[in-house]
Each structure stands twice: as structure tokens, then as C-alpha cells.
Design a protein around this motif. Sequence first.
Motif, PDB file in Angstrom:
ATOM      1  N   LEU A  32      31.959  61.129 -15.924  1.00 30.46           N
ATOM      2  CA  LEU A  32      31.579  59.714 -15.945  1.00 30.46           C
ATOM      3  C   LEU A  32      30.548  59.388 -14.856  1.00 30.46           C
ATOM      4  O   LEU A  32      29.715  58.500 -15.032  1.00 30.46           O
ATOM      5  CB  LEU A  32      32.811  58.829 -15.796  1.00 30.46           C
ATOM      6  N   ALA A  33      30.626  60.107 -13.733  1.00 28.42           N
ATOM      7  CA  ALA A  33      29.676  59.910 -12.632  1.00 28.42           C
ATOM      8  C   ALA A  33      28.388  60.717 -12.832  1.00 28.42           C
ATOM      9  O   ALA A  33      27.556  60.786 -11.936  1.00 28.42           O
ATOM     10  CB  ALA A  33      30.336  60.286 -11.303  1.00 28.42           C
ATOM     11  N   ARG A  34      28.265  61.325 -14.006  1.00 22.77           N
ATOM     12  CA  ARG A  34      27.088  62.116 -14.367  1.00 22.77           C
ATOM     13  C   ARG A  34      26.872  63.319 -13.450  1.00 22.77           C
ATOM     14  O   ARG A  34      25.740  63.654 -13.089  1.00 22.77           O
ATOM     15  CB  ARG A  34      25.843  61.243 -14.425  1.00 22.77           C
ATOM     16  N   ARG A  35      27.959  63.938 -13.075  1.00 23.49           N
ATOM     17  CA  ARG A  35      27.873  65.163 -12.279  1.00 23.49           C
ATOM     18  C   ARG A  35      28.011  66.353 -13.214  1.00 23.49           C
ATOM     19  O   ARG A  35      28.846  66.341 -14.114  1.00 23.49           O
ATOM     20  CB  ARG A  35      28.948  65.163 -11.193  1.00 23.49           C
ATOM     21  N   LYS A  36      27.215  67.365 -12.989  1.00 21.47           N
ATOM     22  CA  LYS A  36      27.177  68.531 -13.872  1.00 21.47           C
ATOM     23  C   LYS A  36      27.978  69.679 -13.258  1.00 21.47           C
ATOM     24  O   LYS A  36      27.791  70.012 -12.093  1.00 21.47           O
ATOM     25  CB  LYS A  36      25.726  68.946 -14.077  1.00 21.47           C
ATOM     26  N   THR A  37      28.849  70.282 -14.054  1.00 18.32           N
ATOM     27  CA  THR A  37      29.625  71.429 -13.591  1.00 18.32           C
ATOM     28  C   THR A  37      28.764  72.686 -13.660  1.00 18.32           C
ATOM     29  O   THR A  37      27.894  72.796 -14.525  1.00 18.32           O
ATOM     30  CB  THR A  37      30.903  71.624 -14.435  1.00 18.32           C
ATOM     31  N   PRO A  38      29.021  73.637 -12.779  1.00 17.91           N
ATOM     32  CA  PRO A  38      28.243  74.879 -12.808  1.00 17.91           C
ATOM     33  C   PRO A  38      28.478  75.675 -14.093  1.00 17.91           C
ATOM     34  O   PRO A  38      27.550  76.192 -14.689  1.00 17.91           O
ATOM     35  CB  PRO A  38      28.723  75.668 -11.595  1.00 17.91           C
ATOM     36  N   GLY A  39      29.744  75.766 -14.520  1.00 18.02           N
ATOM     37  CA  GLY A  39      30.087  76.496 -15.730  1.00 18.02           C
ATOM     38  C   GLY A  39      29.805  75.660 -16.969  1.00 18.02           C
ATOM     39  O   GLY A  39      29.792  74.435 -16.922  1.00 18.02           O
ATOM     40  N   THR A  40      29.581  76.343 -18.083  1.00 14.72           N
ATOM     41  CA  THR A  40      29.273  75.660 -19.332  1.00 14.72           C
ATOM     42  C   THR A  40      30.531  75.544 -20.182  1.00 14.72           C
ATOM     43  O   THR A  40      31.081  76.549 -20.604  1.00 14.72           O
ATOM     44  CB  THR A  40      28.204  76.444 -20.120  1.00 14.72           C
ATOM     45  N   ALA A  91      35.100  75.647 -15.521  1.00  8.72           N
ATOM     46  CA  ALA A  91      34.031  74.653 -15.372  1.00  8.72           C
ATOM     47  C   ALA A  91      33.399  74.690 -13.989  1.00  8.72           C
ATOM     48  O   ALA A  91      32.210  74.424 -13.839  1.00  8.72           O
ATOM     49  CB  ALA A  91      34.580  73.252 -15.638  1.00  8.72           C
ATOM     50  N   LEU A  92      34.183  75.036 -12.979  1.00  8.22           N
ATOM     51  CA  LEU A  92      33.679  75.029 -11.602  1.00  8.22           C
ATOM     52  C   LEU A  92      33.130  76.382 -11.154  1.00  8.22           C
ATOM     53  O   LEU A  92      32.617  76.505 -10.051  1.00  8.22           O
ATOM     54  CB  LEU A  92      34.767  74.554 -10.649  1.00  8.22           C
ATOM     55  N   ALA A  93      33.235  77.378 -12.015  1.00  6.35           N
ATOM     56  CA  ALA A  93      32.702  78.710 -11.702  1.00  6.35           C
ATOM     57  C   ALA A  93      31.208  78.753 -12.017  1.00  6.35           C
ATOM     58  O   ALA A  93      30.712  77.972 -12.828  1.00  6.35           O
ATOM     59  CB  ALA A  93      33.433  79.771 -12.525  1.00  6.35           C
ATOM     60  N   PRO A  94      30.493  79.671 -11.388  1.00  4.91           N
ATOM     61  CA  PRO A  94      29.064  79.809 -11.704  1.00  4.91           C
ATOM     62  C   PRO A  94      28.856  80.176 -13.173  1.00  4.91           C
ATOM     63  O   PRO A  94      29.705  80.830 -13.789  1.00  4.91           O
ATOM     64  CB  PRO A  94      28.608  80.966 -10.802  1.00  4.91           C
ATOM     65  N   LYS A  95      27.737  79.728 -13.720  1.00  4.43           N
ATOM     66  CA  LYS A  95      27.396  80.037 -15.109  1.00  4.43           C
ATOM     67  C   LYS A  95      27.460  81.550 -15.326  1.00  4.43           C
ATOM     68  O   LYS A  95      26.968  82.327 -14.529  1.00  4.43           O
ATOM     69  CB  LYS A  95      25.994  79.520 -15.418  1.00  4.43           C
ATOM     70  N   GLY A  96      28.137  81.944 -16.381  1.00  4.93           N
ATOM     71  CA  GLY A  96      28.320  83.352 -16.695  1.00  4.93           C
ATOM     72  C   GLY A  96      29.573  83.953 -16.076  1.00  4.93           C
ATOM     73  O   GLY A  96      29.958  85.073 -16.403  1.00  4.93           O
TER      74      GLY A  96
END
Length: 156
Positions: A32-40, A91-96
Motif C-alpha cells: 500500500l505504501a508502494r514499496r517494492k520487495t526484492p523477491g518477485t 518476498a524479502l530475499a534477493p531476486k533469484g
Amino acid sequence: MKAFDLLPSALIGAVASARSMTPMAALAGAHLARRKTPGTLRLLTHPVFTGGALFMGAGELFGDKMKSAPDRTVFLGLLARVMSAGIAGAALAPKGRERLGAGLAIGTAVPLAYLTLAGRKRAMSEMGQTKSGLIEDALIVAAGIAVVVWATERRR
């Protein structure tokens, strides 16, 4: 990958050990705060998820104060922790590295659920169920929000 890149996943697992729905509610708030998680994870951006996670997070805080509330280490309590920690840890882990983040969060949440339960029972014997629950709520909700804010980036 740096050594601390998966620390948010482990920390959100620790949050899930005490409040199973707080990681999901914190992620919903971040969305809702428009924050993007590192993981997809596409699930995190769905409006039903966002509303449901906030509702369940609030509901857990109220339900925990009831005399009939089960221990967090019963099967369904542990299952909720596994699911919430896994999703949030990914969701909080690095992408990949989402699977590794999920495993780390789950591996933190389950054993710590027993430790946080022991601490809560001790606090309950000293100050009662409601007061100990409110203190635990404040600490865990603050920790969940802090971990998610730290691990996410603000969209421009």
C-alpha cells in the motif's frame, strides 16, 4: 550475493514465530505504501491478498488475547507460520534467491515458535495474558514493520 542479503528473510521468520500473520500484514502495508520487495511474487500485489492480510493480521492480534486461543505450536499454528514465513521470506530475499529466503524464514520461524511460546508463558504467569500479549504485539508488530521497511525500496 553478500552475507547479509538473506538477513531480512531470517528476521521475518523470527517475527512469524510469535505472530503468524504479522509478516503478511507488514508486506500488505508495504504494498500500500508502494514499496517494492526484492523477491518477485505476484501474490503480493493482488488487492484480495492485501486486504485479507491486513484483516487477518489485525484479527490475530485480537484473537491472541482470548482465553481459548491455542498455543502457537499446535499443528495449525505451525502451519500458518510456515506459510506466512515462507511467502514473506521469499518476498524479502534477493531476486533469484526466493526459495532460499523462504527456507531460511521457515527454518527460523518453526523452532523459534517454541522459544517465543516459552517466553510468553513466563510473561503470562508474571503479568497475565492480556498485558503480556499487548507487550508482545507491540514488539512483534514493530519488528515486522521495521524488517519489511528495511528490506524494501520505495518506488519512484
